[in-house]
Scaffold this motif. Structure first.
Motif, PDB file in Angstrom:
ATOM      1  N   LEU A 273      86.135 106.335 -38.545  1.00  0.00           N
ATOM      2  CA  LEU A 273      85.844 106.564 -37.122  1.00  0.00           C
ATOM      3  C   LEU A 273      85.586 105.204 -36.459  1.00  0.00           C
ATOM      4  O   LEU A 273      85.295 104.223 -37.133  1.00  0.00           O
ATOM      5  N   PRO A 274      85.692 105.156 -35.106  1.00  0.00           N
ATOM      6  CA  PRO A 274      85.604 103.853 -34.429  1.00  0.00           C
ATOM      7  C   PRO A 274      84.213 103.216 -34.511  1.00  0.00           C
ATOM      8  O   PRO A 274      83.264 103.703 -33.878  1.00  0.00           O
ATOM      9  N   VAL A 275      84.097 102.174 -35.329  1.00  0.00           N
ATOM     10  CA  VAL A 275      82.836 101.427 -35.393  1.00  0.00           C
ATOM     11  C   VAL A 275      83.136  99.949 -35.601  1.00  0.00           C
ATOM     12  O   VAL A 275      84.044  99.596 -36.347  1.00  0.00           O
ATOM     13  N   GLY A 276      82.388  99.100 -34.917  1.00  0.00           N
ATOM     14  CA  GLY A 276      82.343  97.664 -35.210  1.00  0.00           C
ATOM     15  C   GLY A 276      80.870  97.298 -35.240  1.00  0.00           C
ATOM     16  O   GLY A 276      80.008  98.113 -34.868  1.00  0.00           O
ATOM     17  N   ALA A 277      80.591  96.114 -35.735  1.00  0.00           N
ATOM     18  CA  ALA A 277      79.180  95.679 -35.747  1.00  0.00           C
ATOM     19  C   ALA A 277      79.147  94.157 -35.858  1.00  0.00           C
ATOM     20  O   ALA A 277      80.109  93.544 -36.329  1.00  0.00           O
ATOM     21  N   TYR A 278      78.060  93.588 -35.360  1.00  0.00           N
ATOM     22  CA  TYR A 278      77.848  92.158 -35.619  1.00  0.00           C
ATOM     23  C   TYR A 278      76.387  91.974 -35.985  1.00  0.00           C
ATOM     24  O   TYR A 278      75.524  92.731 -35.518  1.00  0.00           O
ATOM     25  N   GLN A 296      75.107  92.520 -23.890  1.00  0.00           N
ATOM     26  CA  GLN A 296      76.156  93.276 -24.620  1.00  0.00           C
ATOM     27  C   GLN A 296      75.738  94.732 -24.599  1.00  0.00           C
ATOM     28  O   GLN A 296      74.572  95.055 -24.777  1.00  0.00           O
ATOM     29  N   ALA A 297      76.720  95.627 -24.373  1.00  0.00           N
ATOM     30  CA  ALA A 297      76.359  97.049 -24.231  1.00  0.00           C
ATOM     31  C   ALA A 297      77.548  97.907 -24.621  1.00  0.00           C
ATOM     32  O   ALA A 297      78.645  97.386 -24.826  1.00  0.00           O
ATOM     33  N   GLY A 298      77.359  99.236 -24.701  1.00  0.00           N
ATOM     34  CA  GLY A 298      78.486 100.121 -25.023  1.00  0.00           C
ATOM     35  C   GLY A 298      78.112 101.587 -24.986  1.00  0.00           C
ATOM     36  O   GLY A 298      77.167 101.983 -25.650  1.00  0.00           O
ATOM     37  N   THR A 299      78.889 102.366 -24.228  1.00  0.00           N
ATOM     38  CA  THR A 299      78.600 103.794 -24.056  1.00  0.00           C
ATOM     39  C   THR A 299      78.472 104.524 -25.389  1.00  0.00           C
ATOM     40  O   THR A 299      77.545 105.305 -25.589  1.00  0.00           O
ATOM     41  N   LEU A 300      79.440 104.259 -26.284  1.00  0.00           N
ATOM     42  CA  LEU A 300      79.488 105.045 -27.517  1.00  0.00           C
ATOM     43  C   LEU A 300      78.987 104.252 -28.726  1.00  0.00           C
ATOM     44  O   LEU A 300      79.146 104.672 -29.864  1.00  0.00           O
ATOM     45  N   SER A 301      78.381 103.102 -28.452  1.00  0.00           N
ATOM     46  CA  SER A 301      77.852 102.317 -29.578  1.00  0.00           C
ATOM     47  C   SER A 301      76.798 103.119 -30.324  1.00  0.00           C
ATOM     48  O   SER A 301      75.949 103.767 -29.708  1.00  0.00           O
ATOM     49  N   GLY A 302      76.888 103.117 -31.680  1.00  0.00           N
ATOM     50  CA  GLY A 302      75.928 103.887 -32.472  1.00  0.00           C
ATOM     51  C   GLY A 302      76.199 105.381 -32.425  1.00  0.00           C
ATOM     52  O   GLY A 302      75.344 106.201 -32.748  1.00  0.00           O
ATOM     53  N   ASN A 303      77.432 105.734 -32.082  1.00  0.00           N
ATOM     54  CA  ASN A 303      77.792 107.156 -31.982  1.00  0.00           C
ATOM     55  C   ASN A 303      77.405 107.924 -33.248  1.00  0.00           C
ATOM     56  O   ASN A 303      77.726 107.484 -34.357  1.00  0.00           O
TER      57      ASN A 303
END
Ligand code: KE4
Length: 430
Positions: A273-278, A296-303
């Protein structure tokens, strides 16, 4: 092979989507023919809409280390999905995956989730610049770090060159602060860092470049890059989107014993599933909003679903001791291929690092630079790809990409693949 349904879908897709695809390499332009529309995957195999079965070595470009539709991962996603797909809030799942990642990477004290490797790299570069208070970034030719403007830089020839855009729509300004150095050339890197270190925030590298073939770092190269960054107080960003959780639980950093200052991850940590991380030390990561001034932000980050897939993938990798299994399968593959590779030595090169491999059509004895990969015969690779497809083997549809084994590939799969390679090469070189 009947591909009528794929053909019809592709025709319709080309009217609706650029090139008919969601990502360029999938259009099969590098290998000829038309893209197959995959209906389902199971273990090592995929089936297309026309019912053709393939043993898959693209593995969604790396994420599927446990193979397609791993029952434990799918079961966990199903269970989580009953509670909802996204809350736009914090959830226990991101905390759990963050723990699993920081436990595996000593260089990562804190981690931030995003939705792709590109986002991870973009964020890591912004963080490096914000933390160091410097603007330039050095990347290596032969390394790919996603499609962020500042990374779409043409590789110069010879010594380090300042950024020229490698894509329409990327402005000169966007790449003005990106320097491209030749991979595996520590003298060239040393020369540029000695001269420019006062303005260089970071060096970014794939520890094992896997996007222009499988480029092997010269002995000690990664350590020498680390030492240069230490000497001149330049941050080292290791892009482990492919190597993270692939080479070892702690990625290339564990495998080679060299720590990054900032690490980017993706693919395997999302279990498909769509995940990236730093991630980086607490001292560096606390510069990220809301604790710091680097936004840095994201609607579905940590979904929650993507986190669940990642959690169960990492847990299963550990539970089944996946690396012992994967590396054994890699050795078996190379052993079964050996008679064929001996026969076509000087025309075909098989490179492998554990469960990552590549076929290159070249007389070169190794691929250790961008020039080496540029000397490869990509038409021959295209013929090889087509021949393997006809024999039920799906390789990544480009001679610049690598292949991946998963824990789901059986000994029979591997033996069948080795035989298919022998037959295909005989057909090509007859
Ligand atoms: P994504 O944005 O595609 O999730 O990740 C970008 C990225 C960053 N860093 C490395 C080392 C990568 O390999 C990638 C993406 N890899 C390619 C395949 N080699 C993705 C496939 C595609 O672009 O369709």
């Amino acid at each position: 092979m009947n591909i009528e349904k794929s053909r019809k879908l592709f025709k319709k897709a080309q009217r609706l989507m650029p090139g008919g695809v969601s990502s360029p390499v999938r259009a099969f332009r590098a290998v000829g023919g038309e893209p197959l529309y995959i209906k389902k995957g199971q273990g090592s195999r995929m089936q297309d809409e026309d019912g053709n079965d393939f043993i898959d070595y693209c593995m969604s470009w790396g994420p599927l280390i446990l193979g397609h539709a791993d029952p434990d991962v799918i079961g966990a996603i199903r269970k989580a999905a009953r509670f909802g797909t996204s809350f736009g809030t914090s959830s226990k799942h991101e905390v759990q995956l963050a723990k699993l990642i920081t436990d595996r990477f000593p260089s990562i004290g804190m981690v931030r989730f995003v939705n792709s490797g590109t986002e991870a790299v973009m964020s890591a570069i912004r963080l490096a610049r914000g933390y160091a208070g410097k603007e330039k970034i050095i990347k290596f030719d032969g390394c790919y770090h996603g499609h962020g403007d500042q990374m779409l830089v043409a590789a110069g020839s010879g010594l380090a060159t300042f950024g020229t855009p490698d894509s329409a729509g990327v402005t000169a300004g966007a790449v003005r602060d990106t320097i491209v150095a030749p991979f595996n050339d520590i003298a060239a890197l040393s020369e540029i860092i000695e001269k420019e270190h006062a303005s260089i925030a970071a060096v970014i590298m794939e520890p094992i470049p896997c996007n222009y073939g499988l480029i092997m770092p010269k002995d000690g190269f990664i350590r020498e890059v680390r030492a240069l960054c230490d000497r001149y107080r330049v941050l080292l960003i290791m892009d482990e989107v492919i190597t993270g959780l692939r080479l070892a639980p702690g990625g290339a950093q564990e495998y080679f014993g060299v720590k990054a200052d900032i690490t980017t991850l993706g693919k395997i940590i999302g279990g498909g599933l769509p995940v990236g991380a730093y991630g980086a030390s607490r001292k560096i990561m606390e510069r990220i909003s809301p604790t710091g001034k680097v936004y840095q932000a994201g609607t579905l980050s940590g979904n929650p679903l993507a986190m669940t897939a990642g959690i169960h993938t990492l847990k299963k990798i550990e539970k089944i001791d996946a690396y012992q299994i994967l590396n054994e399968k890699g050795r078996l593959f190379e052993t079964l291929l050996k008679p064929t590779l001996d026969r076509y030595r000087g025309r075909v090169l098989f490179s492998r690092l554990e469960s990552i491999f590549a076929f290159n059509f070249t007389s070169a004895a190794s691929i250790d630079s961008l020039n080496a990969i540029r000397s490869c015969d990509m038409n021959a690779f295209a013929a090889f790809h087509r021949g393997m497809l006809e024999r039920g083997i799906y390789l990544s549809p480009s001679g610049y990409e690598v292949g991946f084994l998963s824990t789901a590939h059986t000994e029979d799969d591997i033996a069948h693949t080795a035989r298919a390679a022998a037959d295909t090469l005989e057909q090509i070189f007859q």
